[in-house]
Design a protein around this motif. Structure first.
Motif, PDB file in Angstrom:
ATOM      1  N   MET A  19      42.935 -16.508   3.086  1.00 48.23           N
ATOM      2  CA  MET A  19      42.023 -15.900   2.111  1.00 48.23           C
ATOM      3  C   MET A  19      42.981 -15.027   1.280  1.00 48.23           C
ATOM      4  SD  MET A  19      38.908 -16.492   2.032  1.00 48.23           S
ATOM      5  CE  MET A  19      37.176 -16.642   2.433  1.00 48.23           C
ATOM      6  N   ASN A  20      44.168 -15.281   1.100  1.00 47.36           N
ATOM      7  CA  ASN A  20      45.218 -14.510  -0.017  1.00 47.36           C
ATOM      8  C   ASN A  20      44.975 -15.031  -1.205  1.00 47.36           C
ATOM      9  OD1 ASN A  20      47.075 -12.463  -0.097  1.00 47.36           O
ATOM     10  ND2 ASN A  20      48.572 -13.261   1.023  1.00 47.36           N
ATOM     11  N   LYS A  21      44.483 -14.131  -1.950  1.00 47.74           N
ATOM     12  CA  LYS A  21      44.341 -14.799  -3.461  1.00 47.74           C
ATOM     13  C   LYS A  21      45.400 -14.320  -4.163  1.00 47.74           C
ATOM     14  CE  LYS A  21      40.915 -14.360  -6.972  1.00 47.74           C
ATOM     15  NZ  LYS A  21      39.558 -13.793  -7.380  1.00 47.74           N
ATOM     16  N   GLU A  22      46.001 -15.178  -5.086  1.00 48.23           N
ATOM     17  CA  GLU A  22      47.111 -15.072  -6.035  1.00 48.23           C
ATOM     18  C   GLU A  22      46.632 -13.895  -7.299  1.00 48.23           C
ATOM     19  OE1 GLU A  22      50.338 -16.153  -6.221  1.00 48.23           O
ATOM     20  OE2 GLU A  22      49.778 -17.004  -4.340  1.00 48.23           O
ATOM     21  N   PRO A  23      47.575 -12.963  -7.301  1.00 48.06           N
ATOM     22  CA  PRO A  23      46.985 -11.947  -8.310  1.00 48.06           C
ATOM     23  C   PRO A  23      46.989 -12.426  -9.751  1.00 48.06           C
ATOM     24  CG  PRO A  23      49.479 -11.549  -7.650  1.00 48.06           C
ATOM     25  CD  PRO A  23      48.771 -12.734  -6.822  1.00 48.06           C
ATOM     26  N   GLN A  24      46.333 -12.225 -10.482  1.00 50.49           N
ATOM     27  CA  GLN A  24      46.032 -12.970 -11.878  1.00 50.49           C
ATOM     28  C   GLN A  24      46.842 -12.156 -12.705  1.00 50.49           C
ATOM     29  OE1 GLN A  24      41.947 -11.512 -12.790  1.00 50.49           O
ATOM     30  NE2 GLN A  24      41.324 -13.675 -12.877  1.00 50.49           N
ATOM     31  N   LYS A  25      47.394 -13.211 -13.627  1.00 47.18           N
ATOM     32  CA  LYS A  25      48.416 -12.859 -14.610  1.00 47.18           C
ATOM     33  C   LYS A  25      47.916 -11.918 -15.738  1.00 47.18           C
ATOM     34  CE  LYS A  25      51.095 -17.035 -14.238  1.00 47.18           C
ATOM     35  NZ  LYS A  25      51.955 -17.983 -14.513  1.00 47.18           N
ATOM     36  N   PHE A  26      48.573 -11.034 -16.432  1.00 45.06           N
ATOM     37  CA  PHE A  26      48.182 -10.359 -17.418  1.00 45.06           C
ATOM     38  C   PHE A  26      47.596 -10.917 -18.553  1.00 45.06           C
ATOM     39  CE2 PHE A  26      48.470  -7.910 -21.521  1.00 45.06           C
ATOM     40  CZ  PHE A  26      48.004  -6.798 -21.180  1.00 45.06           C
ATOM     41  N   SER A  27      46.283 -10.524 -19.093  1.00 44.86           N
ATOM     42  CA  SER A  27      45.548 -11.302 -20.013  1.00 44.86           C
ATOM     43  C   SER A  27      45.076 -10.245 -20.986  1.00 44.86           C
ATOM     44  CB  SER A  27      44.544 -12.269 -19.651  1.00 44.86           C
ATOM     45  OG  SER A  27      43.613 -12.573 -20.572  1.00 44.86           O
ATOM     46  N   ILE A  28      45.548 -10.453 -22.282  1.00 46.28           N
ATOM     47  CA  ILE A  28      45.080  -9.607 -23.652  1.00 46.28           C
ATOM     48  C   ILE A  28      43.621  -9.697 -23.510  1.00 46.28           C
ATOM     49  CG2 ILE A  28      45.076  -9.673 -26.039  1.00 46.28           C
ATOM     50  CD1 ILE A  28      46.687  -7.548 -25.184  1.00 46.28           C
ATOM     51  N   ILE A  29      43.220 -11.022 -23.620  1.00 47.40           N
ATOM     52  CA  ILE A  29      41.685 -11.432 -23.672  1.00 47.40           C
ATOM     53  C   ILE A  29      40.801 -10.606 -22.774  1.00 47.40           C
ATOM     54  CG2 ILE A  29      40.082 -13.152 -23.706  1.00 47.40           C
ATOM     55  CD1 ILE A  29      41.832 -13.143 -26.159  1.00 47.40           C
ATOM     56  N   ASP A  30      41.383 -10.615 -21.265  1.00 51.47           N
ATOM     57  CA  ASP A  30      40.792 -10.052 -20.363  1.00 51.47           C
ATOM     58  C   ASP A  30      40.731  -8.234 -20.790  1.00 51.47           C
ATOM     59  OD1 ASP A  30      40.120 -12.251 -19.082  1.00 51.47           O
ATOM     60  OD2 ASP A  30      41.689 -11.986 -17.619  1.00 51.47           O
ATOM     61  N   ARG A  31      41.806  -7.821 -20.932  1.00 49.63           N
ATOM     62  CA  ARG A  31      41.916  -6.478 -21.355  1.00 49.63           C
ATOM     63  C   ARG A  31      40.652  -5.925 -22.512  1.00 49.63           C
ATOM     64  NH1 ARG A  31      43.880  -7.627 -17.548  1.00 49.63           N
ATOM     65  NH2 ARG A  31      41.834  -6.827 -17.081  1.00 49.63           N
ATOM     66  N   ILE A  32      40.850  -6.867 -23.649  1.00 48.16           N
ATOM     67  CA  ILE A  32      39.709  -6.749 -24.588  1.00 48.16           C
ATOM     68  C   ILE A  32      38.405  -6.754 -24.169  1.00 48.16           C
ATOM     69  CG2 ILE A  32      38.939  -7.677 -26.853  1.00 48.16           C
ATOM     70  CD1 ILE A  32      41.924  -8.325 -27.420  1.00 48.16           C
ATOM     71  N   LYS A  33      37.934  -7.637 -23.353  1.00 46.80           N
ATOM     72  CA  LYS A  33      36.828  -7.760 -22.868  1.00 46.80           C
ATOM     73  C   LYS A  33      36.474  -6.730 -21.919  1.00 46.80           C
ATOM     74  CE  LYS A  33      36.223 -12.864 -21.965  1.00 46.80           C
ATOM     75  NZ  LYS A  33      36.560 -13.960 -21.292  1.00 46.80           N
TER      76      LYS A  33
END
Length: 125
Positions: free
Chosen positions: A1-15
């Motif tokens: 259950m090792n989940k890959e780290p999410q890539k940086f996302s400007i959209i996610d930061r704005i959210k």
């Protein structure tokens, strides 16, 4: 259950900012104590402008205002979560709520003390 780290996302930061601003809106619209603290903060800032306080005094005033808001927001969050976890009275939930309220009290006392140190000498002269 090792989940890959999410890539940086400007959209996610704005959210995330959108969610944070929504939290502030909820706090000031639905929390009576939030509005009381907002009124006190506005009065302190207005008095600060009127008395032309120094840069260091501004830092002190704005810091304690922020501390009170942070404490009250966390207190409100803890209370709402506790009410979901245990809608009925529970002695341990009461302790949690009382401790969170104590954090607000400590921050508010500090704000009063700092306000007194900054404002009283200027008002008496």
């Amino acid at each position: 259950m090792n989940k890959e780290p999410q890539k940086f996302s400007i959209i996610d930061r704005i959210k995330s900012f959108k969610y944070a601003f929504n939290g502030l809106k909820l706090f000031f619209v639905h929390d009576h104590n939030g509005r009381v603290h907002l009124f006190a903060a506005i009065a302190a800032v207005a008095l600060s402008f009127y008395l032309k306080i120094s840069a260091f005094e501004w830092i002190a005033i704005l810091s304690v205002i922020s501390a009170v808001f942070v404490a009250e927001i966390l207190n409100s969050s803890i209370e709402k979560l506790a009410d979901v976890v245990s809608p009925d009275y529970h002695p341990k939930i009461k302790v949690v709520k009382d401790l969170a309220a104590a954090a607000v009290l400590v921050a508010a006392f500090l704000a009063l003390l700092v306000g007194g140190i900054v404002f009283i000498p200027k008002l008496w002269l």
